[in-house]
Design a protein around this motif. Structure first.
Motif, PDB file in Angstrom:
ATOM      1  N   THR A 112      66.828 -44.237  56.914  1.00 14.18           N
ATOM      2  CA  THR A 112      67.220 -44.942  58.147  1.00 14.18           C
ATOM      3  C   THR A 112      65.980 -45.477  58.865  1.00 14.18           C
ATOM      4  O   THR A 112      66.026 -46.548  59.464  1.00 14.18           O
ATOM      5  CB  THR A 112      68.053 -44.043  59.076  1.00 14.18           C
ATOM      6  N   SER A 113      64.881 -44.754  58.763  1.00 13.12           N
ATOM      7  CA  SER A 113      63.666 -45.248  59.402  1.00 13.12           C
ATOM      8  C   SER A 113      63.193 -46.524  58.687  1.00 13.12           C
ATOM      9  O   SER A 113      62.842 -47.518  59.333  1.00 13.12           O
ATOM     10  CB  SER A 113      62.636 -44.116  59.410  1.00 13.12           C
ATOM     11  N   ALA A 114      63.273 -46.540  57.344  1.00 13.27           N
ATOM     12  CA  ALA A 114      62.873 -47.746  56.592  1.00 13.27           C
ATOM     13  C   ALA A 114      63.801 -48.914  56.914  1.00 13.27           C
ATOM     14  O   ALA A 114      63.395 -50.070  56.856  1.00 13.27           O
ATOM     15  CB  ALA A 114      62.893 -47.454  55.101  1.00 13.27           C
ATOM     16  N   GLU A 115      65.053 -48.617  57.251  1.00 15.93           N
ATOM     17  CA  GLU A 115      66.012 -49.689  57.537  1.00 15.93           C
ATOM     18  C   GLU A 115      66.014 -50.103  59.009  1.00 15.93           C
ATOM     19  O   GLU A 115      66.851 -50.891  59.442  1.00 15.93           O
ATOM     20  CB  GLU A 115      67.417 -49.278  57.069  1.00 15.93           C
ATOM     21  N   GLY A 116      65.103 -49.547  59.789  1.00 20.41           N
ATOM     22  CA  GLY A 116      64.896 -50.028  61.156  1.00 20.41           C
ATOM     23  C   GLY A 116      65.905 -49.545  62.189  1.00 20.41           C
ATOM     24  O   GLY A 116      66.128 -50.213  63.201  1.00 20.41           O
ATOM     25  N   TYR A 117      66.522 -48.398  61.955  1.00 23.10           N
ATOM     26  CA  TYR A 117      67.426 -47.858  62.982  1.00 23.10           C
ATOM     27  C   TYR A 117      66.612 -47.430  64.205  1.00 23.10           C
ATOM     28  O   TYR A 117      65.542 -46.840  64.070  1.00 23.10           O
ATOM     29  CB  TYR A 117      68.233 -46.680  62.422  1.00 23.10           C
ATOM     30  N   GLU A 118      67.140 -47.759  65.404  1.00 21.53           N
ATOM     31  CA  GLU A 118      66.394 -47.488  66.640  1.00 21.53           C
ATOM     32  C   GLU A 118      66.797 -46.166  67.271  1.00 21.53           C
ATOM     33  O   GLU A 118      66.169 -45.701  68.224  1.00 21.53           O
ATOM     34  CB  GLU A 118      66.710 -48.553  67.702  1.00 21.53           C
ATOM     35  N   LEU A 119      67.910 -45.624  66.811  1.00 21.84           N
ATOM     36  CA  LEU A 119      68.436 -44.420  67.447  1.00 21.84           C
ATOM     37  C   LEU A 119      69.124 -43.575  66.391  1.00 21.84           C
ATOM     38  O   LEU A 119      69.851 -44.100  65.544  1.00 21.84           O
ATOM     39  CB  LEU A 119      69.456 -44.823  68.526  1.00 21.84           C
ATOM     40  N   ASP A 120      68.865 -42.266  66.437  1.00 18.44           N
ATOM     41  CA  ASP A 120      69.523 -41.319  65.530  1.00 18.44           C
ATOM     42  C   ASP A 120      70.359 -40.370  66.367  1.00 18.44           C
ATOM     43  O   ASP A 120      69.878 -39.848  67.384  1.00 18.44           O
ATOM     44  CB  ASP A 120      68.473 -40.498  64.765  1.00 18.44           C
ATOM     45  N   LYS A 126      73.840 -26.046  65.761  1.00 22.12           N
ATOM     46  CA  LYS A 126      72.549 -25.422  65.413  1.00 22.12           C
ATOM     47  C   LYS A 126      71.399 -26.339  65.817  1.00 22.12           C
ATOM     48  O   LYS A 126      70.667 -26.866  64.958  1.00 22.12           O
ATOM     49  CB  LYS A 126      72.472 -25.171  63.895  1.00 22.12           C
ATOM     50  N   PRO A 127      71.207 -26.537  67.125  1.00 22.73           N
ATOM     51  CA  PRO A 127      70.193 -27.517  67.554  1.00 22.73           C
ATOM     52  C   PRO A 127      68.788 -27.194  67.049  1.00 22.73           C
ATOM     53  O   PRO A 127      68.010 -28.113  66.773  1.00 22.73           O
ATOM     54  CB  PRO A 127      70.259 -27.464  69.088  1.00 22.73           C
ATOM     55  N   ALA A 128      68.465 -25.907  66.865  1.00 25.22           N
ATOM     56  CA  ALA A 128      67.106 -25.540  66.430  1.00 25.22           C
ATOM     57  C   ALA A 128      66.765 -26.162  65.087  1.00 25.22           C
ATOM     58  O   ALA A 128      65.613 -26.502  64.814  1.00 25.22           O
ATOM     59  CB  ALA A 128      66.984 -24.021  66.355  1.00 25.22           C
ATOM     60  N   LEU A 129      67.789 -26.362  64.280  1.00 25.64           N
ATOM     61  CA  LEU A 129      67.589 -26.925  62.953  1.00 25.64           C
ATOM     62  C   LEU A 129      67.018 -28.345  63.027  1.00 25.64           C
ATOM     63  O   LEU A 129      66.291 -28.779  62.144  1.00 25.64           O
ATOM     64  CB  LEU A 129      68.954 -26.927  62.258  1.00 25.64           C
ATOM     65  N   TYR A 130      67.358 -29.067  64.084  1.00 28.70           N
ATOM     66  CA  TYR A 130      66.983 -30.478  64.170  1.00 28.70           C
ATOM     67  C   TYR A 130      65.863 -30.745  65.168  1.00 28.70           C
ATOM     68  O   TYR A 130      65.267 -31.815  65.148  1.00 28.70           O
ATOM     69  CB  TYR A 130      68.224 -31.315  64.515  1.00 28.70           C
ATOM     70  N   GLU A 131      65.582 -29.768  66.043  1.00 33.56           N
ATOM     71  CA  GLU A 131      64.524 -29.978  67.045  1.00 33.56           C
ATOM     72  C   GLU A 131      63.190 -30.243  66.352  1.00 33.56           C
ATOM     73  O   GLU A 131      62.400 -31.055  66.799  1.00 33.56           O
ATOM     74  CB  GLU A 131      64.416 -28.768  67.983  1.00 33.56           C
ATOM     75  N   ARG A 132      62.965 -29.582  65.220  1.00 31.84           N
ATOM     76  CA  ARG A 132      61.679 -29.763  64.533  1.00 31.84           C
ATOM     77  C   ARG A 132      61.527 -31.164  63.961  1.00 31.84           C
ATOM     78  O   ARG A 132      60.443 -31.563  63.568  1.00 31.84           O
ATOM     79  CB  ARG A 132      61.485 -28.692  63.472  1.00 31.84           C
ATOM     80  N   TYR A 133      62.635 -31.918  63.920  1.00 34.71           N
ATOM     81  CA  TYR A 133      62.546 -33.316  63.481  1.00 34.71           C
ATOM     82  C   TYR A 133      62.551 -34.285  64.667  1.00 34.71           C
ATOM     83  O   TYR A 133      62.776 -35.479  64.490  1.00 34.71           O
ATOM     84  CB  TYR A 133      63.703 -33.652  62.524  1.00 34.71           C
ATOM     85  N   GLY A 134      62.358 -33.745  65.864  1.00 38.39           N
ATOM     86  CA  GLY A 134      62.226 -34.610  67.039  1.00 38.39           C
ATOM     87  C   GLY A 134      63.528 -34.912  67.757  1.00 38.39           C
ATOM     88  O   GLY A 134      63.553 -35.726  68.682  1.00 38.39           O
ATOM     89  N   PHE A 135      64.622 -34.270  67.356  1.00 42.99           N
ATOM     90  CA  PHE A 135      65.890 -34.470  68.083  1.00 42.99           C
ATOM     91  C   PHE A 135      65.886 -33.638  69.362  1.00 42.99           C
ATOM     92  O   PHE A 135      65.349 -32.532  69.387  1.00 42.99           O
ATOM     93  CB  PHE A 135      67.081 -34.033  67.226  1.00 42.99           C
ATOM     94  N   ARG A 136      66.493 -34.176  70.416  1.00 37.38           N
ATOM     95  CA  ARG A 136      66.690 -33.389  71.642  1.00 37.38           C
ATOM     96  C   ARG A 136      68.154 -33.458  72.060  1.00 37.38           C
ATOM     97  O   ARG A 136      68.852 -34.433  71.740  1.00 37.38           O
ATOM     98  CB  ARG A 136      65.769 -33.876  72.768  1.00 37.38           C
ATOM     99  N   THR A 137      68.576 -32.409  72.757  1.00 39.56           N
ATOM    100  CA  THR A 137      69.983 -32.334  73.176  1.00 39.56           C
ATOM    101  C   THR A 137      70.213 -33.221  74.385  1.00 39.56           C
ATOM    102  O   THR A 137      69.416 -33.218  75.328  1.00 39.56           O
ATOM    103  CB  THR A 137      70.339 -30.871  73.505  1.00 39.56           C
ATOM    104  N   LEU A 138      71.295 -33.978  74.352  1.00 35.34           N
ATOM    105  CA  LEU A 138      71.698 -34.794  75.508  1.00 35.34           C
ATOM    106  C   LEU A 138      72.852 -34.080  76.190  1.00 35.34           C
ATOM    107  O   LEU A 138      73.914 -33.908  75.564  1.00 35.34           O
ATOM    108  CB  LEU A 138      72.255 -36.131  75.028  1.00 35.34           C
ATOM    109  N   PRO A 139      72.688 -33.659  77.444  1.00 35.77           N
ATOM    110  CA  PRO A 139      73.840 -33.040  78.111  1.00 35.77           C
ATOM    111  C   PRO A 139      74.971 -34.056  78.259  1.00 35.77           C
ATOM    112  O   PRO A 139      74.712 -35.238  78.467  1.00 35.77           O
ATOM    113  CB  PRO A 139      73.300 -32.644  79.494  1.00 35.77           C
TER     114      PRO A 139
END
Ligand SMILES: CC(C)(COP(=O)(O)OP(=O)(O)OC[C@H]1O[C@@H](n2cnc3c(N)ncnc32)[C@H](O)[C@@H]1OP(=O)(O)O)[C@@H](O)C(=O)NCCC(=O)NCCS
Length: 297
Positions: A112-120, A126-139
């Protein structure tokens, strides 16, 4: 990337939904992992054609691990955003803790990064699983609306059924040509999850008002939950309620209500999963938001 497939005697496959047996392999993996049958999508035209599945298969053709990306264009503060959603993440218990999921996530994020997606975007318990990839929780918040003054409605409301071919055709047409339900935060186009969510939850009613909009809603006799409006134009709340012929004590709107022309207050939304985001458009998301439950993935 290390050769995980070779190490474990597995076959790596991507973009495999064209192969009915491999698609069935994913349906089985998700059934065994989450007790959901995504195979029902076959009745509605199959899985999202934008899906980018990444999976490992064993020698018997069983899908043992999967992680999928898909295109989910979003309207955020009036701007159309090229966004990707991630879903169908699962590894069979006997294959866990060997790095298969890490490998599949990395492949999907690289694509998705190579295809130019601006938002993931993803939804997880299990938010901890994805935090290490730069995801943050949106209330997220639900929007509690005051009951508008009842207005006489000229709309003809009609209950729709996913099992009636004409009704399904109308719903699909409206989903394809819809105006985003909110200019602040809403999907621009997402058909497959809307149909799957409607199918999974029999309490959800789909009502056409005229031929211009389908309202997704539930009502327990007191509280009305407005889940989504798929239409070429978005009718106001004061038009929707009389068309549905209900006078609820409480109204909860489960998406940003900026197009509904109504006064609202906020309450935090406590869902089972959390909405997580990352990417250069993530900072554009400001103020209280909610992703319509019909767009949940
Ligand atoms: C979560 C799941 C996909 C992990 O699969 P896996 O192949 O065992 O994961 P990996 O071995 O590739 O580990 C990837 C990373 O996730 C971490 N991780 C694994 N399970 C985790 C959990 N429950 N919570 C937080 N982190 C977790 C690992 O420690 C590892 O971290 P590292 O990269 O820093 O070493 C798997 O346990 C599963 O299918 N669970 C049930 C379904 C599910 O929860 N899916 C995710 C839905 S959002």
């Amino acid at each position: 990337m290390t050769d995980l497939a070779g190490q474990h005697g597995l076959t790596f496959r991507q973009d495999y939904f064209g192969d009915p047996l491999a698609w069935k392999g994913l349906v089985d993996l998700l059934q065994d992992t989450f007790s959901i049958d995504v195979g029902v999508q076959d009745q509605f035209g199959g899985p999202d054609p934008s899906s980018m599945p990444f999976g490992y298969f064993d020698a018997d053709g069983r899908c043992v691990a999967n992680f999928s990306a898909f295109s989910m264009p979003m309207m955020i503060n009036g701007r159309a955003i090229k966004a990707a959603g991630y879903q169908s993440g699962a590894v069979r218990p006997e294959w866990r803790e060997r790095g298969l999921y890490r490998d599949l996530m990395q492949r999907a994020f690289d694509r998705t990064s190579a295809e130019g997606y601006e938002l993931d975007l993803l939804l997880t318990d299990k938010p901890a699983l994805y935090e290490r990839y730069g995801f943050r929780t949106l209330p997220q918040h639900v929007f509690i609306a005051q009951a508008p003054k009842p207005q006489k409605s000229d709309w003809t409301a009609r209950q729709l059924s996913l099992e009636a071919p004409d009704d399904l055709r109308l719903i699909k047409t409206l989903l394809q040509g819809r105006q985003p339900v909110s200019a602040r935060f809403a999907v621009i186009r997402q058909m497959e999850m809307f149909l799957l969510n409607a199918c999974f939850n029999p309490a959800i009613r789909l009502t056409a008002i005229g031929d211009e909009a389908v309202i997704a809603w539930t009502f327990d006799g007191a509280t009305f939950w407005l889940l989504d409006v798929a239409g070429t134009a978005i009718p106001s709340l004061s038009t929707i309620l009389p068309a549905l012929d209900i006078e609820p004590d409480r109204i909860e709107i489960c998406f940003c209500p900026d197009r509904l022309d109504c006064e609202v207050s906020l309450e935090p939304y406590e869902g089972y999963t959390m909405l997580m985001v990352r990417g250069k458009a993530a900072d554009d998301i400001v103020g209280p938001i909610m992703l319509s439950p019909m767009a949940e993935f």
